[in-house]
Design an enzyme around this catalytic site. Structure first.
Site, PDB file in Angstrom:
ATOM      1  N   GLY A 240      34.647 -46.371  -4.509  1.00 30.08           N
ATOM      2  CA  GLY A 240      33.320 -45.990  -4.001  1.00 30.08           C
ATOM      3  C   GLY A 240      32.493 -45.331  -5.097  1.00 30.08           C
ATOM      4  O   GLY A 240      31.326 -45.669  -5.313  1.00 30.08           O
ATOM      5  N   HIS A 241      33.111 -44.396  -5.818  1.00 29.19           N
ATOM      6  CA  HIS A 241      32.421 -43.753  -6.938  1.00 29.19           C
ATOM      7  C   HIS A 241      32.043 -44.804  -7.998  1.00 29.19           C
ATOM      8  O   HIS A 241      30.950 -44.779  -8.543  1.00 29.19           O
ATOM      9  CB  HIS A 241      33.327 -42.710  -7.608  1.00 29.19           C
ATOM     10  CG  HIS A 241      33.690 -41.542  -6.744  1.00 29.19           C
ATOM     11  ND1 HIS A 241      34.963 -41.329  -6.270  1.00 29.19           N
ATOM     12  CD2 HIS A 241      32.948 -40.513  -6.272  1.00 29.19           C
ATOM     13  CE1 HIS A 241      34.992 -40.210  -5.564  1.00 29.19           C
ATOM     14  NE2 HIS A 241      33.789 -39.702  -5.531  1.00 29.19           N
TER      15      HIS A 241
ATOM     16  N   LEU B 150      35.837 -45.161   2.032  1.00 29.99           N
ATOM     17  CA  LEU B 150      36.614 -44.565   0.938  1.00 29.99           C
ATOM     18  C   LEU B 150      36.167 -43.125   0.750  1.00 29.99           C
ATOM     19  O   LEU B 150      34.981 -42.819   0.816  1.00 29.99           O
ATOM     20  CB  LEU B 150      36.391 -45.331  -0.364  1.00 29.99           C
ATOM     21  CG  LEU B 150      36.830 -46.793  -0.421  1.00 29.99           C
ATOM     22  CD1 LEU B 150      36.762 -47.300  -1.852  1.00 29.99           C
ATOM     23  CD2 LEU B 150      38.245 -46.958   0.101  1.00 29.99           C
TER      24      LEU B 150
END
Ligand code: AMP
Length: 282
Positions: free
Chosen positions: A36-37, A186
């Site tokens: 996700g990051h 996430l």
């Protein structure tokens, strides 16, 4: 990727890049990185010339000391992931570098009602801490664009407000929530879930999909209550299930069928608090 531990070092790097005409995209994180990051890094890389990330577990945004102490830390893997994603620079400060005058937040940001609802209500002081950290980061990393995840929906609105209060020139780009195949958003906190809790956690996103499917015009309390009761019966401790105006986050009681809405949930699976949200009308 260049790793800077000192504010002065990364500020010089940013200034040089800006002088030579490059645009700066910034992705602040608290580490324990997941795809996700990295999806935020990828979006920044498409839009901006230079992508900078930061990794700092900000103590001033944790209203629950235990949550702070248990926050996962995987710095070596994080650096590796950022490097592989093609991130240009990472700011990795310690607490003294972030807050040379101490962690006490002298400045109160006037966030209005945004601070009194949802996460603001259940995590007193949280958003003041978030603003303190991101404001400080943006004065060091004076970015053209700040990439934030829709996963933290209220945080995006709060930081928009902080930027307008402080007259910073940074533009916010809200990026879609990356999910597991089964729909679980996430989150770094997912690392704290055991196998049974992981199976349980997916019911949050399932409930958001249920709300989206069942949404009708008229009063919404019944739908919210069904969702709340379902999660409680499944063993969650529910902080909130809310349906709100997607632009302002004001809770909506009566759906007029026109206002864009977002459903938001915060709930504990044992002692792990998870949040998620879903736009009901794009
Ligand atoms: P955190 O490290 O949790 O503070 O998150 C750093 C940034 O990543 C924030 O802007 C989050 O909203 C974003 N983020 C967290 N989880 C996700 C996800 N599943 N998909 C996209 N962005 C995310």
């Amino acid at each position: 990727m260049i790793v800077f531990k000192k504010a002065a070092g990364i500020a010089r790097f940013i200034a040089k890049k800006k002088e030579s005409g490059s645009t700066i995209g910034f992705v602040p994180t608290m580490g324990a990185l997941h795809p996700g990051h990295i999806s935020l890094i990828n979006i920044s890389k498409k839009k901006d010339d230079i992508t900078v990330s930061s990794l700092f577990v900000n103590p001033t945004q944790f209203n629950d000391k235990r949550d702070f102490e248990k926050y996962p830390s995987t710095i070596a893997t994080d650096i590796d992931m950022l490097e592989k994603a093609g991130c240009d620079a990472l700011f990795l400060p310690d607490v003294n570098e972030m807050y040379p005058d101490g962690t006490k937040n002298e400045r109160q940001y006037d966030l209005g009602y945004l601070e009194t609802i949802l996460e603001g209500k259940f995590r007193p002081g949280h958003f003041q801490g978030v603003c303190q950290a991101v404001h400080r980061l943006l004065t060091i990393i004076y970015a053209n664009r700040l990439y934030l995840g829709q996963k933290d929906y209220q945080q995006c609105l709060v930081l928009q407000k902080m930027i307008s209060i402080t007259h910073l020139k940074t533009e916010i780009v809200i990026c879609p929530t990356l999910r597991e195949k089964d729909g679980l958003a996430l989150s770094s906190r997912n690392m704290r879930l055991n196998e049974a809790e992981r199976k349980e956690a997916v019911k949050i996103s399932e409930t958001l999909s249920f709300i989206k499917k069942e949404l009708k015009t008229g009063y919404l309390e019944d739908l919210k209550e069904r969702a709340r009761q379902y999660l409680t019966a499944e063993g969650f401790k529910v902080d909130y299930v809310e349906i709100a105006n997607a632009a302002t986050l004001e809770p909506i009681e009566n759906n007029d069928g026109k206002t864009p809405l977002v459903a938001l949930i915060a709930a504990f699976v044992n002692d792990v608090r998870l949040i998620d949200n879903m736009l009901l009308k794009e």
